[in-house]
Design a protein around this motif. Structure first.
Motif, PDB file in Angstrom:
ATOM      1  N   ALA A 377       0.826  -1.209   0.000  1.00  0.00           N
ATOM      2  CA  ALA A 377       0.000   0.000   0.000  1.00  0.00           C
ATOM      3  C   ALA A 377       0.861   1.260   0.000  1.00  0.00           C
ATOM      4  CB  ALA A 377      -0.936   0.003   1.200  1.00  0.00           C
ATOM      5  N   LEU A 378       2.102   1.162   0.476  1.00  0.00           N
ATOM      6  CA  LEU A 378       2.963   2.336   0.581  1.00  0.00           C
ATOM      7  C   LEU A 378       3.158   3.011  -0.766  1.00  0.00           C
ATOM      8  CD1 LEU A 378       5.050   3.986   2.394  1.00  0.00           C
ATOM      9  CD2 LEU A 378       6.759   2.500   1.366  1.00  0.00           C
ATOM     10  N   VAL A 379       3.315   2.246  -1.842  1.00  0.00           N
ATOM     11  CA  VAL A 379       3.631   2.826  -3.148  1.00  0.00           C
ATOM     12  C   VAL A 379       2.378   3.227  -3.917  1.00  0.00           C
ATOM     13  CG1 VAL A 379       5.814   1.600  -3.323  1.00  0.00           C
ATOM     14  CG2 VAL A 379       3.744   0.523  -4.190  1.00  0.00           C
ATOM     15  N   GLY A 380       1.208   3.031  -3.354  1.00  0.00           N
ATOM     16  CA  GLY A 380      -0.028   3.415  -4.020  1.00  0.00           C
ATOM     17  C   GLY A 380      -0.447   4.820  -3.638  1.00  0.00           C
ATOM     18  N   PRO A 381      -1.149   5.523  -4.510  1.00  0.00           N
ATOM     19  CA  PRO A 381      -1.551   6.901  -4.206  1.00  0.00           C
ATOM     20  C   PRO A 381      -2.536   7.000  -3.056  1.00  0.00           C
ATOM     21  CG  PRO A 381      -2.586   6.145  -6.240  1.00  0.00           C
ATOM     22  CD  PRO A 381      -1.585   5.102  -5.852  1.00  0.00           C
ATOM     23  N   SER A 382      -3.364   5.989  -2.831  1.00  0.00           N
ATOM     24  CA  SER A 382      -4.373   6.073  -1.780  1.00  0.00           C
ATOM     25  C   SER A 382      -3.728   6.239  -0.412  1.00  0.00           C
ATOM     26  CB  SER A 382      -5.258   4.823  -1.804  1.00  0.00           C
ATOM     27  OG  SER A 382      -6.194   4.856  -0.764  1.00  0.00           O
ATOM     28  N   PHE A 383      -2.754   5.379  -0.094  1.00  0.00           N
ATOM     29  CA  PHE A 383      -2.068   5.479   1.193  1.00  0.00           C
ATOM     30  C   PHE A 383      -1.365   6.825   1.318  1.00  0.00           C
ATOM     31  CE2 PHE A 383       1.762   5.114   3.715  1.00  0.00           C
ATOM     32  CZ  PHE A 383       1.351   4.439   4.854  1.00  0.00           C
TER      33      PHE A 383
END
Length: 746
Positions: A377-383
């Motif tokens: 999740a760290l590399v996703g824009p949502s997080f």
């Protein structure tokens, strides 16, 4: 017997003491005093260091680099503890370094645990399987199915296909058995540098193939009911009460299903900075929890016997926790919703213990839980967007001057309302500034008027639309919901009007081309340094933050973008981007426009005066950095005369083709044919600096780049229909008749 009174020799191993130079010792003592003054802030850096380790795994190429990172970080941590673990500096370095090592190992382990076979090559298959998830995309007339195929078919363990809604026949729910015929593809990687990398996302979701089903779909109902079936029925009920995008937004608020929102209105919401209202996240969880606690607290307070004997706020907090969990379950247990639910539960737990509810420590705890459970999740824009917003808000309002400025005071109603509006506006501007680098890095655009639009849109959604929708659904049980649905529709119309009006303003969205990851890292590091320290040292974070933002702003847009299959190409001209193929789809055109930093819909290369095109190829003349560049690109599947192609290659600086070119096609600088592009993936080229960026690198060994493959046991075969030879000769002749492709006119 006599006993000796001498003390036994100590078995404690003495610590290694380093004889620091005099100047170095003063600097270390100064750092030690600073860390002592910031001791309350040090735990906030634990999730940052864990996230740094996860990021190192994603940007490092192969297992050798990952092992090196783990060993180096572990060695640094153990070395700091061994030198002098009694100092706060040594303990901070040791803890942070070990957290980095754990982050690298955690991301590696999570990626290996998600391992599943990926379709080896495109195939047309007929298969049977069980539906795991059904997402109606009403605005597009599709239903998106996630299917687990039966064993023994040689297919990936999970497949996602789009089905025409007209071919479904009946509502599909999870656990139903289906027999689709579909054209399947491996999950696509980023088409060009900076584009969305679905292959990485699909790897962690366990999806090994995507595609499109055709023909009627055979469905065998399972008869089982669950959260997904309830969610589907609720979505259909809401969209039946409100038509168009208003019903789609209402469904998104209740069930998380955005499929009924038209693409035009979804784009308007994004340009207006209101897209966060469409995905169930912290705002919606907070509204649900707050409304539940308010209703429960007021109702229970009407019972004096209970109010005198029970802590009603604790009971209301428990009801709010149940509402948060139930809302998360109803909206499909998506990771952003789970993250918001975890944060809400931690806030409720703090309230139950009598602690301050919202602090940076609470935010750090929530980030730690998410990173441990879902490192990807760290590399996703949502997080990144959600935690950047909450960290900036909490850090800003924890500052003593800001806290005293906006604290509740004995003022007149007008001054109190003005102070609250000012707080909302300043907070909105701060959040927009904090989210802008993230939005530019991931989406290549950022809204400018979002703070002003959110001043009206957030209260409208939280205090008007969501309560009205909840009352409408509640009153529908008695058949009395029509008035509430009418009011909900009017409020939705106002929200859509705000989004469309703001999106239509000049400069509503700032577009930038793909920016370097290093510039983005400087922005993130500088922002965290500003937010997480309290002393004046925090202002040093402004240096990397400003440097990163300037780097992003002044990064030149690429002159040429080429997709990984070689079929699509975009060239930057004086008047904007121009695409090679006349029949490029909307997805390809939008993707090239966004990654190329364009605002308007791309033009056609064949319409440009600097290009000369036939139906088979285009020759484009460009001037960059005081030099003339000549680009040759094929754009059809028809063969070209070999000798003429060789001469055209010799006159070109760059040749691009979606087929393998003969070895004697030798341009002056760069040849990107199918054989080369299969190794590099998509390519972006900056001509002035002669900088070439590729999607793939030769040493990249991440599991979604080199996955295990699945080959279908049976495929549906179609008879190839060859092209008309006369047409081939016509195309070859058109190529030969255009001397501009070959000689001086080029």
């Amino acid at each position: 017997m006599a006993y000796s009174t001498a003390a036994a020799p100590s078995t404690r191993i003495p610590r290694l003491q380093i004889p620091w130079p005099a100047g170095g010792g003063r600097s270390l003592r100064r750092i030690e005093r600073w860390l002592e003054s910031e001791r309350e802030q040090l735990p906030l850096w634990l999730p940052v260091m864990l996230g740094l380790g996860i990021a190192i795994w994603f940007v490092s190429p192969d297992p050798r680099a990952w092992r090196t990172a783990i060993l180096a970080a572990t060695g640094l941590g153990l070395g700091a503890a061994a030198i002098d673990g009694r100092t706060r500096l040594a303990r901070a370095v040791a803890t942070g370094a070990l957290a980095v090592a754990i982050g690298v190992a955690l991301a590696w382990w999570h990626a290996e645990r998600a391992a599943a076979p990926v379709l080896a090559h495109p195939a047309v298959v007929r298969f049977a399987g069980v539906v795991e998830q059904a997402e109606p995309l009403t605005a597009r007339g599709l239903v998106r199915l996630t299917i687990r195929p039966d064993a023994g078919l040689g297919l990936p363990t999970r497949i996602r296909v789009n089905v025409d809604a007209a071919n479904v026949g009946d509502t599909i729910a999870p656990s139903d058995r289906v027999r689709p015929s579909a054209r399947l593809l491996p999950p696509p990687e980023a088409a060009v540098p900076g584009a969305y990398d679905y292959a990485r996302v699909a790897w962690f979701a366990g999806i090994g193939a995507t595609g499109r089903a055709f023909g009627p779909l055979s469905v065998s109902k399972s008869g089982s009911e669950g959260g997904a079936a309830l969610r589907d029925r609720l979505t259909r009920h809401i969209t039946a009460q409100l038509e168009g995008s208003a019903g789609g937004i209402a469904a998104a608020l209740a069930t998380g299903d955005e499929g009924a929102i038209s693409q035009a209105d979804a784009e308007a919401m994004r340009r207006a900075g209101l897209a966060h209202l469409l995905s169930v996240s912290g705002l919606h969880i907070t509204a649900a929890v707050g409304a539940t606690m308010l209703v429960v607290l007021r109702l229970l307070a009407l019972w004096p016997w209970l109010a005198l004997r029970v802590r009603l706020p604790l009971v209301a907090a428990m009801a709010g926790a149940a509402a948060a969990i139930g809302y998360t379950w109803l909206t499909g247990n998506q990771i952003p919703t789970i993250r918001s639910c975890v944060a809400a539960l931690m806030v409720l737990a703090a309230m139950a213990m009598g602690r301050q509810a919202i602090t940076l420590r609470l935010v750090a705890g929530g980030a730690l839980v998410v990173l441990i459970g879902w490192p990807d999740a760290l590399v996703g824009p949502s997080f990144q967007l959600s935690f950047a917003a909450i960290v900036s808000i909490v850090a800003f309002h924890e500052h003593p001057r800001i806290a005293s400025l906006f604290a509740a005071k004995e003022d007149t109603r007008v001054r109190r309302v003005a102070r609250e509006l000012l707080s909302l506006l300043v907070t909105g501007l701060l959040v927009e500034a904090a989210l802008m680098p993230i939005a530019i890095y991931h989406f290549h655009r950022a809204g400018i008027y979002g703070a002003f639009a959110n001043i009206v849109a957030i209260p409208l959604t939280t205090f008007v639309i969501m309560p009205l929708e909840a009352f409408a659904l509640l009153m529908d049980a008695a058949g009395l919901g029509a008035p509430f649905w009418w009011m909900t529709g009017k409020a939705m119309a106002l929200l859509l009007w705000i989004a469309r009006s703001v999106a239509a303003l000049p400069g509503s969205a700032m577009a930038l081309a793909t920016v370097p990851a290093s510039a983005f890292a400087l922005c993130v590091g500088g922002g965290l340094w500003l937010a997480l320290w309290q002393s004046s040292v925090r202002w040093l974070g402004g240096v990397p933050l400003v440097a990163g933002c300037l780097w992003m702003a002044f990064t030149p847009a690429p002159d040429i973008l080429i997709t990984g299959d070689g079929r699509h190409l975009a060239v930057r001209t004086r008047d904007g981007l121009a695409v090679l193929r006349d029949r490029s789809g909307d997805y390809v055109r939008n993707m090239l426009r966004e990654t190329g930093g364009g605002q308007d819909d791309p033009m056609l290369v064949s319409d440009r005066p600097e290009a000369q095109c036939t139906r088979d190829a285009c020759a484009i003349a460009l001037v960059r950095g005081g030099r003339h560049w000549r680009l040759l690109a094929t754009r059809s599947a028809y063969p070209l005369p070999w000798e003429m192609l060789r001469q055209a290659c010799a006159h070109a600086d760059i040749v691009v083709s979606d087929r393998r070119l003969p070895a004697r096609c030798r341009p002056r600088w760069l040849r990107l044919d199918l054989g080369v592009l299969r190794r590099t993936g998509g390519v972006s080229i900056a001509l002035a600096s002669q900088r070439v960026v590729t999607v793939r690198t030769p040493e990249d060994a991440h599991p979604w780049v080199t996955p295990p493959h699945a080959t279908p046991a049976q495929t549906i075969r179609y008879r190839d229909v060859s092209a008309n030879p006369g047409t081939r000769r016509t195309h070859a002749a058109s190529f030969a008749r255009n001397p501009g492709l070959l000689g001086r006119g080029f």
